[in-house]
Write a protein that holds these residues in place. Structure first.
Motif, PDB file in Angstrom:
ATOM      1  N   ALA A  25      57.737 -35.773  -4.344  1.00 15.10           N
ATOM      2  CA  ALA A  25      57.386 -34.762  -5.345  1.00 15.10           C
ATOM      3  C   ALA A  25      57.220 -35.435  -6.704  1.00 15.10           C
ATOM      4  CB  ALA A  25      58.481 -33.710  -5.420  1.00 15.10           C
ATOM      5  N   THR A  26      56.143 -35.105  -7.394  1.00 15.04           N
ATOM      6  CA  THR A  26      55.876 -35.663  -8.705  1.00 15.04           C
ATOM      7  C   THR A  26      55.636 -34.515  -9.685  1.00 15.04           C
ATOM      8  OG1 THR A  26      53.572 -35.896  -8.079  1.00 15.04           O
ATOM      9  CG2 THR A  26      54.930 -37.859  -7.897  1.00 15.04           C
ATOM     10  N   PRO A  27      56.649 -34.143 -10.479  1.00 15.98           N
ATOM     11  CA  PRO A  27      56.540 -32.981 -11.369  1.00 15.98           C
ATOM     12  C   PRO A  27      55.347 -33.030 -12.317  1.00 15.98           C
ATOM     13  CG  PRO A  27      58.780 -33.798 -11.308  1.00 15.98           C
ATOM     14  CD  PRO A  27      57.944 -34.783 -10.563  1.00 15.98           C
ATOM     15  N   GLU A  28      54.973 -34.194 -12.795  1.00 14.18           N
ATOM     16  CA  GLU A  28      53.867 -34.290 -13.749  1.00 14.18           C
ATOM     17  C   GLU A  28      52.508 -34.016 -13.118  1.00 14.18           C
ATOM     18  OE1 GLU A  28      54.719 -38.369 -12.126  1.00 14.18           O
ATOM     19  OE2 GLU A  28      55.938 -36.793 -12.972  1.00 14.18           O
ATOM     20  N   GLN A  29      52.420 -34.009 -11.790  1.00 13.36           N
ATOM     21  CA  GLN A  29      51.141 -33.793 -11.117  1.00 13.36           C
ATOM     22  C   GLN A  29      51.095 -32.486 -10.333  1.00 13.36           C
ATOM     23  OE1 GLN A  29      50.498 -37.248  -8.688  1.00 13.36           O
ATOM     24  NE2 GLN A  29      50.300 -38.616 -10.433  1.00 13.36           N
ATOM     25  N   THR A  30      52.108 -31.638 -10.460  1.00 10.30           N
ATOM     26  CA  THR A  30      52.142 -30.411  -9.673  1.00 10.30           C
ATOM     27  C   THR A  30      52.460 -29.204 -10.532  1.00 10.30           C
ATOM     28  OG1 THR A  30      54.486 -30.622  -9.140  1.00 10.30           O
ATOM     29  CG2 THR A  30      52.940 -31.695  -7.648  1.00 10.30           C
ATOM     30  N   ARG A  31      52.369 -28.040  -9.908  1.00  9.37           N
ATOM     31  CA  ARG A  31      52.597 -26.778 -10.597  1.00  9.37           C
ATOM     32  C   ARG A  31      54.074 -26.415 -10.691  1.00  9.37           C
ATOM     33  NH1 ARG A  31      51.523 -26.071  -5.455  1.00  9.37           N
ATOM     34  NH2 ARG A  31      52.612 -24.508  -4.253  1.00  9.37           N
ATOM     35  N   CYS A  32      54.947 -27.103  -9.950  1.00 11.52           N
ATOM     36  CA  CYS A  32      56.367 -26.780  -9.906  1.00 11.52           C
ATOM     37  C   CYS A  32      57.132 -27.565 -10.967  1.00 11.52           C
ATOM     38  CB  CYS A  32      56.942 -27.112  -8.539  1.00 11.52           C
ATOM     39  SG  CYS A  32      56.076 -26.347  -7.164  1.00 11.52           S
ATOM     40  N   LEU A  33      58.093 -26.919 -11.603  1.00  6.95           N
ATOM     41  CA  LEU A  33      58.881 -27.600 -12.630  1.00  6.95           C
ATOM     42  C   LEU A  33      59.620 -28.807 -12.072  1.00  6.95           C
ATOM     43  CD1 LEU A  33      60.304 -24.539 -14.585  1.00  6.95           C
ATOM     44  CD2 LEU A  33      58.385 -26.016 -15.206  1.00  6.95           C
ATOM     45  N   SER A  34      60.186 -28.667 -10.862  1.00  5.58           N
ATOM     46  CA  SER A  34      60.928 -29.785 -10.276  1.00  5.58           C
ATOM     47  C   SER A  34      60.046 -30.662  -9.394  1.00  5.58           C
ATOM     48  CB  SER A  34      62.100 -29.250  -9.450  1.00  5.58           C
ATOM     49  OG  SER A  34      61.607 -28.458  -8.387  1.00  5.58           O
ATOM     50  N   GLY A  35      58.773 -30.335  -9.311  1.00  6.01           N
ATOM     51  CA  GLY A  35      57.838 -31.110  -8.508  1.00  6.01           C
ATOM     52  C   GLY A  35      57.670 -30.536  -7.113  1.00  6.01           C
ATOM     53  N   CYS A  36      56.448 -30.330  -6.719  1.00  8.41           N
ATOM     54  CA  CYS A  36      56.132 -29.841  -5.371  1.00  8.41           C
ATOM     55  C   CYS A  36      55.732 -31.029  -4.513  1.00  8.41           C
ATOM     56  CB  CYS A  36      54.948 -28.879  -5.401  1.00  8.41           C
ATOM     57  SG  CYS A  36      55.230 -27.391  -6.358  1.00  8.41           S
ATOM     58  N   GLY A  37      55.831 -30.841  -3.236  1.00  3.87           N
ATOM     59  CA  GLY A  37      55.351 -31.854  -2.320  1.00  3.87           C
ATOM     60  C   GLY A  37      53.850 -31.714  -2.113  1.00  3.87           C
ATOM     61  N   THR A  38      53.333 -32.434  -1.146  1.00  5.35           N
ATOM     62  CA  THR A  38      51.907 -32.436  -0.817  1.00  5.35           C
ATOM     63  C   THR A  38      51.493 -31.095  -0.230  1.00  5.35           C
ATOM     64  OG1 THR A  38      52.050 -34.797  -0.392  1.00  5.35           O
ATOM     65  CG2 THR A  38      50.182 -33.645   0.592  1.00  5.35           C
ATOM     66  N   ARG A  39      50.224 -30.722  -0.429  1.00  7.88           N
ATOM     67  CA  ARG A  39      49.684 -29.463   0.094  1.00  7.88           C
ATOM     68  C   ARG A  39      48.416 -29.765   0.885  1.00  7.88           C
ATOM     69  NH1 ARG A  39      49.590 -23.929  -1.695  1.00  7.88           N
ATOM     70  NH2 ARG A  39      47.601 -22.915  -1.295  1.00  7.88           N
ATOM     71  N   ILE A  40      48.309 -29.193   2.080  1.00  7.93           N
ATOM     72  CA  ILE A  40      47.108 -29.293   2.900  1.00  7.93           C
ATOM     73  C   ILE A  40      46.660 -27.867   3.183  1.00  7.93           C
ATOM     74  CG2 ILE A  40      46.146 -30.048   5.097  1.00  7.93           C
ATOM     75  CD1 ILE A  40      48.392 -32.160   5.198  1.00  7.93           C
ATOM     76  N   ALA A  41      45.382 -27.559   2.938  1.00  7.70           N
ATOM     77  CA  ALA A  41      44.855 -26.211   3.154  1.00  7.70           C
ATOM     78  C   ALA A  41      43.698 -26.256   4.140  1.00  7.70           C
ATOM     79  CB  ALA A  41      44.397 -25.605   1.831  1.00  7.70           C
ATOM     80  N   PHE A  42      43.691 -25.305   5.076  1.00  8.54           N
ATOM     81  CA  PHE A  42      42.630 -25.166   6.074  1.00  8.54           C
ATOM     82  C   PHE A  42      42.039 -23.771   5.935  1.00  8.54           C
ATOM     83  CE2 PHE A  42      46.030 -27.737   7.834  1.00  8.54           C
ATOM     84  CZ  PHE A  42      45.373 -28.880   8.256  1.00  8.54           C
TER      85      PHE A  42
END
Length: 143
Positions: A25-42
């Protein structure tokens, strides 16, 4: 490998893969304050929404997975003869997880940071340890 090394390899089918993947999780690159993990959408064909695997975190590793192209012309309770085509075969092997998790959900948008985003979580899975995967996974092409 360069071309010379590839030409020197004989008597082998497919590829053998070993892999360690760390989803951090990288907080500076995601929408979550504590950092979100990777997202895959189908997006299913002609679908209005998306099936997402969201907040993928942790470390996943495996050794010696075999990947090759095979002809399916028998077996599978008689369906192999009717199929009579090639498929991609992934021979499964034990996998290890370290503090791994993901959430399966449905979403109205591909990205979670878009205005009007709505997402419904179906379940969240968390594991730590070893998982034994048996058999083969076959990927069949469509026409």
């Amino acid at each position: 490998m360069d071309e010379g090394e590839l030409q020197g390899i004989t008597g082998r089918d497919g590829l053998s893969l070993s892999l360690d993947i760390n989803f951090a999780a990288t907080p500076e690159q995601t929408r979550c304050l504590s950092g979100c993990g990777t997202r895959i959408a189908f997006q299913p064909a002609n679908g209005a929404g998306f099936i997402v695997i969201d907040n993928i975190r942790g470390t996943f590793s495996f050794d010696g997975v075999q990947l090759d192209v095979v002809k399916i012309d028998s077996g599978f309770d008689g369906d192999g003869a009717a199929f009579n085509a090639t498929a991609l075969r992934l021979a499964l092997t034990p996998a290890r997880f370290s503090n791994a998790q993901f959430t399966l959900a449905s979403s109205n948008q591909v990205h979670g940071d878009q205005p009007g985003h709505r997402q419904t979580g179906v379940f969240t899975y968390h594991t730590d340890g070893e998982v034994r995967l048996h058999g083969n996974l076959y990927l069949f092409g469509t026409r």
